[in-house]
Design a protein around this motif. Structure first.
Motif, PDB file in Angstrom:
ATOM      1  N   GLY A 283       0.808  -1.201   0.000  1.00 33.06           N
ATOM      2  CA  GLY A 283       0.000   0.000   0.000  1.00 33.06           C
ATOM      3  C   GLY A 283       0.844   1.255   0.000  1.00 33.06           C
ATOM      4  N   SER A 284       0.251   2.336  -0.456  1.00 37.95           N
ATOM      5  CA  SER A 284       0.935   3.634  -0.450  1.00 37.95           C
ATOM      6  C   SER A 284      -0.107   4.731  -0.320  1.00 37.95           C
ATOM      7  N   PHE A 285       0.372   5.924   0.082  1.00 40.64           N
ATOM      8  CA  PHE A 285      -0.525   7.080   0.167  1.00 40.64           C
ATOM      9  C   PHE A 285       0.304   8.345   0.093  1.00 40.64           C
ATOM     10  N   ARG A 286      -0.107   9.260  -0.780  1.00 42.03           N
ATOM     11  CA  ARG A 286       0.478  10.599  -0.863  1.00 42.03           C
ATOM     12  C   ARG A 286      -0.664  11.579  -1.093  1.00 42.03           C
ATOM     13  N   CYS A 287      -0.465  12.812  -0.598  1.00 43.97           N
ATOM     14  CA  CYS A 287      -1.525  13.804  -0.768  1.00 43.97           C
ATOM     15  C   CYS A 287      -0.942  15.204  -0.728  1.00 43.97           C
ATOM     16  N   SER A 288      -1.807  16.196  -0.788  1.00 44.70           N
ATOM     17  CA  SER A 288      -1.384  17.594  -0.828  1.00 44.70           C
ATOM     18  C   SER A 288      -0.940  18.115   0.527  1.00 44.70           C
ATOM     19  N   ASP A 289      -1.158  17.355   1.596  1.00 44.23           N
ATOM     20  CA  ASP A 289      -0.823  17.803   2.946  1.00 44.23           C
ATOM     21  C   ASP A 289       0.452  17.100   3.409  1.00 44.23           C
ATOM     22  N   ASP A 290       1.536  17.846   3.545  1.00 40.84           N
ATOM     23  CA  ASP A 290       2.829  17.252   3.910  1.00 40.84           C
ATOM     24  C   ASP A 290       2.790  16.584   5.285  1.00 40.84           C
ATOM     25  N   GLU A 291       2.074  17.171   6.220  1.00 45.52           N
ATOM     26  CA  GLU A 291       2.005  16.565   7.549  1.00 45.52           C
ATOM     27  C   GLU A 291       1.272  15.229   7.502  1.00 45.52           C
ATOM     28  N   LEU A 292       0.208  15.152   6.720  1.00 44.56           N
ATOM     29  CA  LEU A 292      -0.512  13.890   6.600  1.00 44.56           C
ATOM     30  C   LEU A 292       0.357  12.835   5.913  1.00 44.56           C
ATOM     31  N   ASN A 293       1.174  13.249   4.953  1.00 43.45           N
ATOM     32  CA  ASN A 293       2.108  12.308   4.335  1.00 43.45           C
ATOM     33  C   ASN A 293       3.060  11.733   5.376  1.00 43.45           C
ATOM     34  N   ARG A 294       3.547  12.594   6.251  1.00 43.00           N
ATOM     35  CA  ARG A 294       4.453  12.134   7.298  1.00 43.00           C
ATOM     36  C   ARG A 294       3.722  11.210   8.273  1.00 43.00           C
ATOM     37  N   ILE A 295       2.463  11.519   8.571  1.00 38.91           N
ATOM     38  CA  ILE A 295       1.668  10.647   9.449  1.00 38.91           C
ATOM     39  C   ILE A 295       1.536   9.264   8.829  1.00 38.91           C
ATOM     40  N   TRP A 296       1.267   9.198   7.528  1.00 38.03           N
ATOM     41  CA  TRP A 296       1.151   7.883   6.881  1.00 38.03           C
ATOM     42  C   TRP A 296       2.494   7.145   6.926  1.00 38.03           C
ATOM     43  N   GLU A 297       3.581   7.836   6.649  1.00 38.01           N
ATOM     44  CA  GLU A 297       4.900   7.192   6.625  1.00 38.01           C
ATOM     45  C   GLU A 297       5.275   6.642   8.003  1.00 38.01           C
ATOM     46  N   VAL A 655      -5.629   4.483  -6.884  1.00 39.46           N
ATOM     47  CA  VAL A 655      -6.643   5.544  -6.884  1.00 39.46           C
ATOM     48  C   VAL A 655      -5.941   6.895  -6.863  1.00 39.46           C
ATOM     49  N   GLU A 656      -6.367   7.788  -7.737  1.00 39.07           N
ATOM     50  CA  GLU A 656      -5.929   9.186  -7.709  1.00 39.07           C
ATOM     51  C   GLU A 656      -7.171  10.067  -7.716  1.00 39.07           C
ATOM     52  N   MET A 657      -7.112  11.139  -6.967  1.00 45.74           N
ATOM     53  CA  MET A 657      -8.259  12.047  -6.935  1.00 45.74           C
ATOM     54  C   MET A 657      -7.783  13.467  -6.683  1.00 45.74           C
ATOM     55  N   ASN A 658      -8.347  14.405  -7.420  1.00 46.91           N
ATOM     56  CA  ASN A 658      -8.198  15.827  -7.113  1.00 46.91           C
ATOM     57  C   ASN A 658      -9.577  16.454  -7.193  1.00 46.91           C
ATOM     58  N   ARG A 659      -9.648  17.749  -7.154  1.00 43.77           N
ATOM     59  CA  ARG A 659     -10.962  18.389  -7.123  1.00 43.77           C
ATOM     60  C   ARG A 659     -11.679  18.352  -8.480  1.00 43.77           C
ATOM     61  N   ALA A 660     -10.957  17.859  -9.508  1.00 46.21           N
ATOM     62  CA  ALA A 660     -11.557  17.836 -10.841  1.00 46.21           C
ATOM     63  C   ALA A 660     -11.905  16.442 -11.329  1.00 46.21           C
ATOM     64  N   ALA A 661     -11.138  15.415 -10.891  1.00 44.97           N
ATOM     65  CA  ALA A 661     -11.322  14.091 -11.497  1.00 44.97           C
ATOM     66  C   ALA A 661     -10.842  12.994 -10.560  1.00 44.97           C
ATOM     67  N   VAL A 662     -11.265  11.772 -10.888  1.00 41.53           N
ATOM     68  CA  VAL A 662     -10.827  10.559 -10.191  1.00 41.53           C
ATOM     69  C   VAL A 662     -10.304   9.583 -11.234  1.00 41.53           C
ATOM     70  N   THR A 663      -9.157   8.958 -10.920  1.00 39.21           N
ATOM     71  CA  THR A 663      -8.577   7.930 -11.778  1.00 39.21           C
ATOM     72  C   THR A 663      -8.405   6.656 -10.965  1.00 39.21           C
ATOM     73  N   VAL A 664      -8.820   5.523 -11.525  1.00 40.88           N
ATOM     74  CA  VAL A 664      -8.699   4.236 -10.841  1.00 40.88           C
ATOM     75  C   VAL A 664      -8.129   3.219 -11.816  1.00 40.88           C
ATOM     76  N   HIS A 665      -7.170   2.455 -11.338  1.00 39.17           N
ATOM     77  CA  HIS A 665      -6.660   1.301 -12.097  1.00 39.17           C
ATOM     78  C   HIS A 665      -6.588   0.105 -11.163  1.00 39.17           C
ATOM     79  N   SER A 666      -7.026  -1.040 -11.657  1.00 44.60           N
ATOM     80  CA  SER A 666      -7.010  -2.250 -10.836  1.00 44.60           C
ATOM     81  C   SER A 666      -6.370  -3.389 -11.601  1.00 44.60           C
ATOM     82  N   ASP A 667      -5.578  -4.206 -10.888  1.00 47.06           N
ATOM     83  CA  ASP A 667      -4.930  -5.365 -11.499  1.00 47.06           C
ATOM     84  C   ASP A 667      -5.867  -6.562 -11.631  1.00 47.06           C
ATOM     85  N   GLY A 668      -7.077  -6.478 -11.102  1.00 42.33           N
ATOM     86  CA  GLY A 668      -7.996  -7.607 -11.189  1.00 42.33           C
ATOM     87  C   GLY A 668      -9.313  -7.271 -10.514  1.00 42.33           C
TER      88      GLY A 668
END
Length: 692
Positions: A283-297, A655-668
């Motif tokens: 799993g992975s997670f990145r976002c526009s909030d640097d502090e939240l990125n550090r919380i996930w890491e 999964v990618e999401m911003n205020r304009a669009a959502v992108t999803v790709h799945s391996d199965g």
């Protein structure tokens, strides 16, 4: 037929044996500290058998952990052969292996005859062979257990995690004969002193203060080597090192070493011990909030440190396998590493063997979590074979629970039970019949119903379903107050305790025990009510924030995560803690259980942002077992953008999401993207992009 040979053993025995080794490694100031619950043992004598049909003679090689005898078609063979020729024709092979020290295990390799899970095994002593070689009696046979021990030179008892060497980031002289080493962040492993002579005293600390407080630090070692013998101390090795030089694994960031007069050493390193994982399917997670990125890491690092042979609670203090901690670890793991083998090992170890004489870890709520963990595992993996394996022990454990209910069929703590719920900073009685426990018990009964149905046991499924329905009726009648829009706390000595806490109410939301309207009112009058006592442990904040997310309050949860987990980061945390109270200051954050450094600063239940962000922000969850179908319901919750991966049995969902669009790709699998009232198909192995 097995495609390759592998070691086999009686199901659950490896986990019971390994769990005993694991749980008894805990020390407090040099004294061993075993768990206070019953520890089962592996079966010392186990029979392995298989029927084969050979078109020609076949030579097999035999290895066993323990002494063994071998019977071909009921006839006992001489000695303990390592090589044997099985003649062509139909034959039954039977090996009886005895080992008091480690689980009896067997490894057979041939052209077609190979040990694997298609062999049968029993611990029963009902089979015996008379002087004519005739077998009598019958045992209860089950499929043998196996994992990845695929060489005769790698038996199960030799299993250990991997290690890598690491050096401290700084060294500070303290006085004339002592040094403080900082390894930069919390770690777990085996300290090594090179070319040591004389006597040194080693004090470990998750904090600088703990390592330097030689009178109160939780873990320590004293090492002595005669002056004429200079040696390194690779403490994890168990050969060619005198026993008194062994340093067992420890959790620490800082190490303080005092030298006696005449003592010396050249260097200090640590062999960091870790459970390997595949970074390409994590799993992975990145976002526009640097502090939240550090919380996930930091959450991910915390989770990796507490993923060992089993999912453990805190790596410094308890180092035990606790069911309440583990069920959260499983859920975080499904969104981080998807290590299903560690999940199964932990579930088996916690359950142990029959007969049942106490609740799991002696804690009533932890028994109910254990049941729920089996259902969660099946939902995320579609592994019906594991459910089939563990179901008999589910039945006997549930029989124990049902035997301790009151006249209304409600779970009531007995004098020998520990009713835990949570560590709380406010008065809360845990005697009598607690609403919280009934909701967990109800979910456990529902789990039994699901598993019985899965295994085609309709009568049992109906019985458990009826018990669950009756319990729900009694619980709502007794505890729910529509005028207060809340489940009250407990009945003690036949009197209603009208205290309102978040515990039963948030589980009523999470488990859909309450209907939709009740959930909305509970949210307003309990979960968002500042007059209801706050939860201060990450343990129950996991459920609190998950309940808020379920009700669509991701923006509130984002603020809470940044305040709570961000608060630990601002206090210098490199891993997340057992408990955090922002009102505490300085070294107050280190204390717990009446000890100045009793708090675990690396605790599994502190890593819950992994689950919250994967499940409720990226919004990924299976809707059929093993992600045969799944849902993606992404929510920014105030973020500008986010992107991440969720591991599944077939690969990653991106999964990618911003205020304009959502992108999803799945391996199965077959997915559905849910955006408000819109439901958009996600074909397997395709990428979709949708405007908001």
């Amino acid at each position: 037929m097995s495609t390759h040979a592998t070691w086999i053993w009686y199901p659950g025995d490896f986990e019971v044996w390994l769990g005993n080794k694991f749980n008894n490694r805990r020390t407090e100031r040099g004294a061993m500290f075993p768990p206070f619950w019953k520890q089962d043992a592996h079966w010392p004598t186990v029979v392995f058998t298989k029927t084969v049909e050979l078109m020609e003679d076949e030579t097999i090689t035999i290895a066993a952990e323990g002494r063994f005898n071998f019977a071909l078609d009921g006839k006992l063979q001489m000695g303990e052969p390592t090589v044997f020729v099985v003649p062509k024709g139909n034959h039954t092979l039977s090996f009886k292996v005895w080992n008091q020290a480690t689980p009896p295990a067997l490894f057979i390799d041939g052209t077609t005859i190979r040990t694997g899970s298609d062999w049968l095994t029993t611990y029963e002593d009902k089979i015996w062979i008379d002087e004519l070689g005739v077998a009598h009696g019958s045992g209860v046979y089950v499929p043998a257990a196996a994992w990845n021990f695929d060489s005769p030179n790698t038996p199960p008892a030799a299993y250990r995690l991997e290690c890598k060497e690491c050096s401290p980031v700084s060294k500070e002289r303290i006085g004339t004969n002592a040094f403080l080493y900082d390894f930069g962040k919390e770690t777990f492993g085996y300290l090594k002193l090179y070319n040591l002579k004389g006597t040194v005293h080693v004090y470990y600390g998750e904090s600088r203060e703990e390592a330097l407080d030689t009178e109160h630090c939780e873990t320590l070692d004293t090492i002595s080597v005669p002056s004429h013998l200079r040696t390194s101390v690779p403490s994890h090795l168990r050969t060619s090192v005198p026993p008194h030089l062994h340093l067992d694994s420890k959790a620490f960031r800082y190490v303080y070493i005092e030298k006696n007069d005449g003592a010396d050493y050249d260097d200090v390193t640590v062999d960091i011990e870790f459970a390997p994982f595949d970074p390409t399917c994590s799993g992975s997670f990145r976002c526009s909030d640097d502090e939240l990125n550090r919380i996930w890491e930091v959450s991910a690092y915390t989770m990796d440190l507490t993923t060992r042979e089993f999912f453990v609670d805190g790596i410094k203090r308890d180092r035990w396998v606790w069911s309440g901690d583990a069920i959260q670890s499983y859920l975080m793991n499904y969104y981080l590493r998807f290590d299903t083998e560690c999940v199964k090992r932990t579930i088996r170890q916690l359950r142990g063997k029959d007969p049942v004489t106490a609740h799991v870890n002696t804690i009533m709520d932890y028994t109910f979590y254990w049941f729920k963990s089996v259902h969660d595992y099946y939902l995320y993996t579609d592994d019906a074979d594991f459910v089939r394996e563990v179901y008999p022990r589910m039945v006997t454990l549930m029989d124990y629970c049902l035997g301790r209910t009151n006249a209304q069929g409600m779970a009531e703590g007995q004098p020998d039970d520990w009713v835990f719920v949570d560590w709380v900073d406010f008065p809360m009685h845990k005697r009598g019949v607690l609403a919280f426990e009934q909701i967990l018990f109800w979910k456990a009964l529902q789990t039994m119903q699901v598993c019985a149905s899965l295994l085609s046991r309709p009568d049992e499924a109906e019985r458990y379903g009826q018990l669950a329905n009756q319990l729900a009726i009694h619980t709502k009648d007794l505890f729910y107050r529509s005028d207060q829009h809340a489940y009250l706390h407990a009945v003690e000595d036949n009197r209603l305790n009208e205290q309102i806490t978040k515990f039963p109410n948030m589980f009523a939301i999470l488990y859909d025990f309450a209907d939709d309207e009740e959930q909305r009112r509970i949210l307003e009058h309990v979960m968002l009510n500042p007059d209801v006592d706050a939860i201060t442990t990450p343990y129950m904040r996991f459920y609190e924030l998950a309940a808020l997310c379920k009700m669509g309050l991701q923006a509130t949860v984002l603020t809470e995560m940044k305040s709570y987990w961000g608060g630990m980061l601002r206090e210098g945390a490199t891993t997340f803690w057992e408990k955090y109270n922002p009102e505490e200051r300085a070294t107050e954050h280190l204390a717990m259980y009446g000890r100045p450094y009793g708090k675990s600063l690396c605790h599994a239940w502190g890593a819950s942002p992994i689950y919250l962000l994967g499940r409720h922000f990226l919004g990924v969850c299976p809707t059929k077992p093993g992600y045969e179908t799944y849902e993606v319901r992404p929510t920014l919750g105030g973020l500008e953008w986010m992107a991440g991966d969720v591991p599944t049995p077939f690969g990653l969902i991106h999964v990618e999401m911003n205020r304009a669009a959502v992108t999803v790709h799945s391996d199965g699998g077959h997915g559905t993207l849910v955006l408000g009232d819109r439901h958009i198909d996600i074909p397997a192995k395709q990428t979709i992009k949708t405007a908001l």
